[in-house]
Design an enzyme around this catalytic site. Structure first.
Site, PDB file in Angstrom:
ATOM      1  N   HIS A 490       0.837  -1.197   0.000  1.00  0.00           N
ATOM      2  CA  HIS A 490       0.000   0.000   0.000  1.00  0.00           C
ATOM      3  C   HIS A 490       0.877   1.254   0.000  1.00  0.00           C
ATOM      4  CE1 HIS A 490      -2.908   2.791   2.275  1.00  0.00           C
ATOM      5  NE2 HIS A 490      -3.419   2.618   1.063  1.00  0.00           N
ATOM      6  N   GLU A 517       0.692  -0.805  -4.749  1.00  0.00           N
ATOM      7  CA  GLU A 517      -0.435   0.096  -4.949  1.00  0.00           C
ATOM      8  C   GLU A 517       0.105   1.512  -4.853  1.00  0.00           C
ATOM      9  OE1 GLU A 517      -3.715   2.763  -3.536  1.00  0.00           O
ATOM     10  OE2 GLU A 517      -1.806   2.260  -2.577  1.00  0.00           O
ATOM     11  N   ASP A 519      -0.735   5.966  -6.003  1.00  0.00           N
ATOM     12  CA  ASP A 519      -1.748   6.977  -6.315  1.00  0.00           C
ATOM     13  C   ASP A 519      -1.172   8.006  -7.280  1.00  0.00           C
ATOM     14  OD1 ASP A 519      -3.736   6.208  -4.031  1.00  0.00           O
ATOM     15  OD2 ASP A 519      -1.793   6.432  -3.040  1.00  0.00           O
ATOM     16  N   HIS A 532      -0.714  10.654  -2.635  1.00  0.00           N
ATOM     17  CA  HIS A 532      -2.075  10.264  -2.277  1.00  0.00           C
ATOM     18  C   HIS A 532      -3.005  11.456  -2.080  1.00  0.00           C
ATOM     19  CE1 HIS A 532      -5.347   9.158   0.526  1.00  0.00           C
ATOM     20  NE2 HIS A 532      -5.368   8.005  -0.154  1.00  0.00           N
ATOM     21  N   GLU A 591      -4.090   3.801  -8.541  1.00  0.00           N
ATOM     22  CA  GLU A 591      -5.320   4.493  -8.177  1.00  0.00           C
ATOM     23  C   GLU A 591      -5.305   5.915  -8.740  1.00  0.00           C
ATOM     24  OE1 GLU A 591      -7.902   6.197  -4.391  1.00  0.00           O
ATOM     25  OE2 GLU A 591      -6.333   4.690  -4.021  1.00  0.00           O
TER      26      GLU A 591
END
Length: 719
Positions: A490, A517, A519, A532, A591
């Site tokens: 993450h 993962e 962003d 993020h 993301e």
């Protein structure tokens, strides 16, 4: 008579007797002193007043039966005797055995001056009522406590039986002639670790017991595997405590060798209090080259080279482990040895994180093992064993071609949590034989056998060091490739490195992640950047919206507020992350952060970048903005898109199918809805389920049992 050493700028906190360095009006003893009935404290100069803070011999069990370190390395109990009215000039006579400190102030109430400090070490004297020798530091008792005497005899008899030593004198001590009759080539070592020396602790008994056994068996050397003290007091006091341990061990009349532990750098109080390499070499009496804590010692009579490795750097990004330079040095030391050499390796920490509760990763641990495996595979050399402490537990790791042996702590301590899986922590109790714990290591080169003869808590152990197949790498590969539930990092390995930065993604791969993962947002000049929040405030030393800065302006900010060891870290572009990931087999969960700020053209930019980098088949696109994901499918029908959701969605599987999604990304909380079997429903419709953010091990196991396809976690190593 004994003068007490006073330090300026201290006051005594009346609540618990600890000293706080914030008053110019007092001098005090930073070190604790021991007093016996009839001992007398007196002032030696006019113009001053003094008062002792008295500590009883009572121990707080929290420091024995839980993971806790007393801030001043003090296991005695403050009696609360000291008051502001208690200062005077009259001599103070101790009625009971105790520990104490002394606080001194000027009689006129003024601040301590340079002149006062100049006579500080002759202001207060302790006149002893009994033998002077018992006041020399904290000496080991001359005779073992009654509950240790039988254990001393049993240990010595066992070691002597294993070595076939004969010819003890009338006192039960092995004579030199008897030692020389050991024709079988058997090496005898005393190995101890994690003494964690404290005031009112148990070191003095340990020293007496080791000395008693040493006289009877004739050790070839004594090895201390590190953490001599807690490393929480001043450099000066730590040096005294470490010196006492080493003096006691050296009094046995055999060589004493130390590996450096994490507490031995003395940084636990604060970084300013840490020792330099040169100071550690001197304080712990290390051999070897300047400016390094690693060294080796040859023992020609056994064709043995003992190698001592440091395994901790509190200034490093990953504190436990070994540097690249260390592994190169180790290889040079191995390769330079004469054919027929046997190697004993000593390190405070284990070479693999799964052997150490406290390490999420041991830097270059596998590389170090690879070097040792390489030389153990050669006919002319043999690795006899790798010995370590640190875990405060016993364990023998059998996946290498040589034994890797953990030794329990000499410190009086008993708790079973915070131990690596499979390790043994033994019940301990003061004033019984289980108070102590250390090993006599008997190495029989002819029989290829190591016998670990336990003194105190625990059992004797035995292990062969005959060469065998090494499987530790295959075990690790099978563990990772055999995962049915994949582990995605993450924002990278964000529990251990600055989130959404190149170091975090690099570390994720090192820790064994199956994917990452991350962003993406757009800078003012339209560059996809990895971050993020819509604002930079939380993760950087700047403030403002991402969209209001150009890439060049964003690069001026340090994106690392949480992990000082990483220093300055810049915001990465998505292109840079893709360049890093191309060299790995990591899956990529990207993301799009476009549910608050609707970045125009973001979908086209990220699709084109994946095509340019040749990563189209490895990227999964996700967003809370499901309209954006539908747009992605229209732009590129083969794109794998996933719907992020933090609240319950009715018929989630059907919703995903109707909108062309590859996967659903529910929050962990979404998986708790009563009666919901989201995984089965999705799998029946050929939809993947990737759950965020799964950090606790119990939740990770629950998700594995549920059959989710991937978990997104800050703690890759827990997967």
């Amino acid at each position: 008579m004994k003068y007490l050493e006073l330090t300026g700028g201290y006051r005594t906190a009346l609540a618990d007797g600890t000293l706080v360095a914030d008053s110019p009006k007092h001098m005090a003893t930073e070190e604790f002193y021991r007093a016996y009935p009839g001992d007398r404290l007196r002032l030696c100069e006019e113009g001053y007043l003094f008062a002792p803070a008295v500590f009883s011999m009572e121990r707080d069990p929290v420091y024995l039966y839980s993971y806790a370190y007393q801030p001043e390395e003090n296991w005695s109990h403050y009696t609360g005797n000291l008051t502001p009215e208690g200062y005077g000039r009259e001599d103070y006579v101790f009625a009971e055995e105790c520990w104490f400190r002394v606080c001194v102030r000027r009689k006129d109430g003024g601040d301590i001056t340079e002149a006062d400090l100049g006579c500080a070490d002759t202001l207060v004297a302790l006149d002893t009522a009994g033998e002077e020798s018992k006041h020399a530091g904290m000496p080991a008792p001359e005779a073992p406590k009654p509950w240790f005497r039988q254990e001393i005899e049993i240990t010595a008899d066992t070691v002597n039986r294993l070595t076939e030593a004969v010819g003890c004198d009338a006192a039960g001590e092995v004579t030199v002639g008897a030692i020389n009759k050991n024709k079988r080539g058997i090496m005898k070592l005393c190995v101890l670790t994690d003494t964690h020396y404290t005031v009112n602790g148990t070191w003095e008994d340990t020293a007496c017991n080791i000395s008693s056994v040493a006289r009877r068996v004739g050790y070839d050397a004594i090895i201390h595997l590190g953490d001599l003290t807690d490393g929480m007091v001043s450099k000066k006091v730590t040096e005294k405590y470490a010196g006492r341990i080493l003096d006691d061990l050296e009094s046995c009349g055999v060589p004493v060798y130390v590996t450096i532990g994490n507490h031995d750098s003395n940084y636990f109080r604060n970084r300013d209090n840490a020792y330099t390499v040169e100071e550690m070499q001197r304080i712990y009496r290390l051999g070897g080259e300047e400016e390094r804590l690693d060294y080796y010692v040859d023992v020609p009579e056994f064709s043995v080279r003992m190698i001592f490795l440091s395994s901790f750097d509190d200034r490093a990004c990953i504190r436990y482990g070994y540097t690249e330079e260390q592994t190169e040095w180790l290889e040079s030391v191995l390769s330079a040895a004469e054919p027929g050499t046997r190697f004993l390796i000593f390190s405070h920490d284990a070479p693999l994180a799964k052997l150490d509760y406290w390490s999420f990763h041991v830097q270059n641990g596998q590389k170090l093992l690879d070097v040792l495996e390489k030389y153990n595979s050669l006919e002319q050399y043999q690795i006899v064993g790798f010995f370590y402490g640190h875990t405060h537990a016993d364990y023998i790791f059998g996946e290498c071609s040589f034994p890797v042996v953990s030794v329990g702590c000499a410190k009086l301590e008993y708790f079973t949590d915070k131990k690596p899986y499979g390790a043994a922590a033994w019940p301990r109790m003061a004033d019984t034989v289980t108070q102590d714990l250390w090993d006599s290591v008997v190495i029989d080169f002819e029989r290829q056998k190591i016998s670990l003869v336990r003194f105190g808590a625990g059992n004797d152990r035995e292990v062969s060091f005959a060469k065998k197949e090494s499987i530790y790498r295959n075990v690790e590969i099978l563990r990772r490739t055999g995962r049915t539930t994949k582990v995605w990092a993450h924002r990278g390995a964000s529990a251990h490195a600055p989130e959404n930065t190149l170091p975090a993604f690099e570390l994720a791969q090192v820790l064994g992640a199956d994917g990452i993962e991350l962003d993406v947002q757009l800078s003012r000049d339209g560059v996809p950047v990895v971050i993020h929040d819509e604002r930079i405030d939380r993760v950087s030393d700047g403030t403002g919206n991402v969209r209001d800065y150009t890439l060049r302006e964003l690069r001026r900010f340090n994106m690392n507020r949480k992990f000082p060891a990483y220093g300055e870290v810049v915001i990465p572009t998505l292109s840079e992350v893709y360049d890093l990931v191309k060299r790995t087999d990591l899956a990529i969960n990207l993301e799009l952060k476009n549910s608050v700020v609707f970045y125009e053209g973001m979908e086209e930019l990220v699709l084109e970048l994946a095509r340019e980098k040749g990563l189209e088949d490895r990227v999964i696109y996700s967003s809370f903005n499901h309209y954006s994901m539908r747009k992605m499918k229209k732009l590129k029908p083969s794109a794998r898109v996933a719907f992020l959701c933090s609240d319950g969605i009715l018929d989630g599987a059907g919703y995903a199918v109707r909108n062309g999604a590859y996967a659903l990304h529910p929050s962990l909380k979404n998986m708790e809805y009563p009666g919901l079997d989201l995984v089965r429903e999705c799998h029946d419709r050929n939809i993947k389920v990737h759950v965020w953010t799964v950090n606790e091990e119990r939740d990770l196991e629950r998700m594995k049992s549920a059959g989710v396809d991937a978990v997104i976690t800050n703690y890759v190593e827990r997967g």
